[in-house]
Design an enzyme around this catalytic site. Structure first.
Site, mmCIF file in Angstrom:
data_model
loop_
_atom_site.group_PDB
_atom_site.id
_atom_site.type_symbol
_atom_site.label_atom_id
_atom_site.label_comp_id
_atom_site.label_asym_id
_atom_site.label_seq_id
_atom_site.Cartn_x
_atom_site.Cartn_y
_atom_site.Cartn_z
ATOM 1 N N TRP A 124 -0.294 19.400 29.328
ATOM 2 C CA TRP A 124 1.067 19.024 28.732
ATOM 3 C C TRP A 124 0.913 17.940 27.856
ATOM 4 C CZ3 TRP A 124 3.909 22.828 28.155
ATOM 5 C CH2 TRP A 124 3.958 23.600 29.161
ATOM 6 N N ASP A 183 6.215 11.643 30.287
ATOM 7 C CA ASP A 183 6.648 12.812 30.769
ATOM 8 C C ASP A 183 7.004 12.926 32.287
ATOM 9 O OD1 ASP A 183 7.199 15.365 31.336
ATOM 10 O OD2 ASP A 183 5.770 16.296 29.905
ATOM 11 N N LYS A 217 12.766 21.400 37.435
ATOM 12 C CA LYS A 217 11.658 21.177 38.425
ATOM 13 C C LYS A 217 12.457 20.487 39.387
ATOM 14 C CE LYS A 217 8.450 21.903 34.686
ATOM 15 N NZ LYS A 217 7.617 22.941 35.206
#
Lengths: 366, 366
Positions: free
Chosen positions: B102, B177, B201
């Site tokens: 990511w 992030d 999440k």
């Protein structure tokens, strides 16, 4: 209170069978051992949901095979920001035909990267009509021509002859915001380069939008942009470059399926025509107690703004309407007054209840 | 099947009380006469929901007053695309410290408009650790330094000393992030310029993301972008420049409220530490039957990738796990093998059931 007739412009009323299905799968979906809200978008269970939603949408709207369908998070405003990035070169002319608030919004989202031109506007007349075709000033080099098929706030819709003239207008592809009228009647999508819609009016839930775009437009290089904002890449990835709003996509699919089961867009066109006729007749027949100011040929079937002859009664009207089981009739702050949104999920009985209430209110407060 | 223990990396397992509340309001919300899914985002009922969600999130995460919170449609990838547009000048250097998949994605979303530099990367080692602080090559003129607090695929997390070193690293604001580890333990947000997360999440439902940004960064001019992509404008408009994903926002609020009721991030830090310790101990104690390849000091508490000694058993493992009520354990296609995601909503009993199953599987197929 129990469920009312909900005239909200969006997020808007949904079919009760859709809500009941969404409710039933909130803890367990099929054989997943989990809610539809809890499963991977890349697993077979959700992939099947996503593909069925697209297949059903293609059936419902008779989408030609040479058009791609992109599902994306966000609403129409985000699409408006991505149109010039994907379909116009830097600084290229893009023509906007403006018939209300949302047409102006579309220009604002594009102005930083293209020459976003107002090719025509009915703003001088208070957005009570669509701009006459004869007054459009199209650019010879435009990347596209944009219009808003139905203006949710001003209650102005491109209808019949106006729409026929518009789709034949120029050489550049016509791109149209159908947020508040998609699936409300049959449409020849082949006349458009692209149409798009936030789903929260006629396609179901808030939080997801749909772009239907002729595939050759996806070959345009556009201008520098993040990969996540590349419609061609999204189309290739079946709208799963990243985690899509999967639950919203699921409820969109339920809503599309419900529309098919009810008879499709031809049937909704008939219902919507009857609903709009009923409400406009009540307004026009009230002797000026209620009024709608839009030119008859451009009156929206989806969103009907109307005014009481005495604005001092507005609050009482809204309060008594709610007591009668009719909610979300307050007009947009831009216009004031009232607005009734009559999307596909609004039953005819709801509109009948509204006009009955309006008549009784006039008798009581006339 | 009935509800299983769901180890999906996201969309992920949600607390059952949250799902039951969402279910209960699917047809009628309070006194609205409509579902929460059907009401205007600008009406008092939803405004109250939105404001409560922000207030509760501020309490949960101890967000300082000089940080704004922006709720937006889409996920972390969209935020990654908007970071350089909002916080960097055209072509300006932006430093990315990469510890997994990511982090690389974040660079790709930025590369078209800034000089997105890989200041450090652990890719050469297969993303089994975070890049050592001594190896970072920071730019003196960077608009920001970006890292991924927890790599969902590779199972690599910035922890303890690593994290302390990172937040003290440079002069440029640190942007991180936190999609898969937000709210999993106490965090000193004041050490960051901004943190962000897709909600699906630890914060609840798919389809919405959260950006927590120091207000002075919102004064940066950034670079040309559509108004809808302007974080300062979104912050001023309380994340309602356009129709937000209101239902998703509502479920996010329910999830945040649930975390507060359970004891807040301090309590989840304790539970998450116990859950991760239990699973890593089972892996490490299996005599090589199972293995995790991440350096001990960078092992994720949230996502635990592991491999069977014989990949030919993977399919059997997944099938028997599902029969045992343990689902979504298949690893990401980038790594293969297995992955167990242990977000806040995963109870300790679920992890205990997993390690029991793993031991029994080893005994049966050893």
């Amino acid at each position: 209170m129990s469920r009312a007739y909900n005239f909200s412009p969006g997020p808007a009323t949904l079919p009760e069978p859709v809500l009941r299905q969404a409710q039933a799968t909130m803890l367990e979906f099929g054989d997943c051992g989990a809610s539809i809200l809890e499963i991977s978008h890349r697993g077979p269970d959700f992939i099947a949901v996503a593909q069925q939603a697209e297949a059903d949408l293609r059936t419902l709207l008779s989408i030609p095979d040479d058009y791609a369908v992109v599902f994306a998070a966000g609403g129409a405003t985000t699409v408006q920001a991505l149109l010039p990035l994907n379909f116009a070169a830097p600084g290229q002319a893009c023509d906007y035909v403006v018939s209300g608030h949302w047409g102006k919004t579309a220009i604002r989202q594009a102005a930083h990267c293209v020459d976003a031109r107002t090719a025509a506007s009915s703003e001088a007349g208070g957005f009570r009509d669509v701009p006459a075709r004869a007054d459009w000033q199209l650019s010879p080099d435009a990347a596209y021509v944009h219009l808003t098929a139905n203006e949710t706030i001003h209650g102005v819709e491109w209808r019949d002859a106006h729409l026929s003239e518009a789709v034949e207008a120029g050489n550049a592809p016509l791109v149209a915001d159908f947020s508040s009228s998609i699936a409300s009647e049959p449409l020849d999508i082949a006349k458009f380069g692209a149409i798009y819609a936030g789903a929260q009016k006629n396609l179901g839930p808030v939080g997801i939008s749909v772009l239907i775009v002729r595939r050759d437009l996806l070959e345009r290089s556009g201008q520098p942009r993040a990969p996540i904002f590349d419609y061609a890449a999204q189309a290739r990835a079946e709208s799963m470059l990243n985690t899509p709003p999967s639950w919203n996509w699921y409820v969109l699919g339920l809503t599309v399926k419900w529309m098919l089961d009810e008879g499709g867009v031809a049937e909704f066109a008939r219902r919507n025509a009857r609903k709009a006729a009923l409400l406009y007749a009540a307004i026009d027949g009230s002797g000026g107690y209620y009024r709608n100011e839009v030119a008859p040929g451009a009156r929206s079937r989806m969103n009907v703004p109307f005014f009481l002859h005495d604005p001092a009664l507005d609050r009482t009207f809204l309060d008594e309407a709610k007591q009668a089981g009719l909610v979300a009739l307050k007009g947009h702050r831009v216009l004031g007054g009232m607005r009734a949104s009559l999307y596909n999920a609004m039953p005819e009985a709801g509109v009948q209840a509204l006009v009955d209430f309006m008549r009784e209110f006039q008798q009581a407060h006339g």
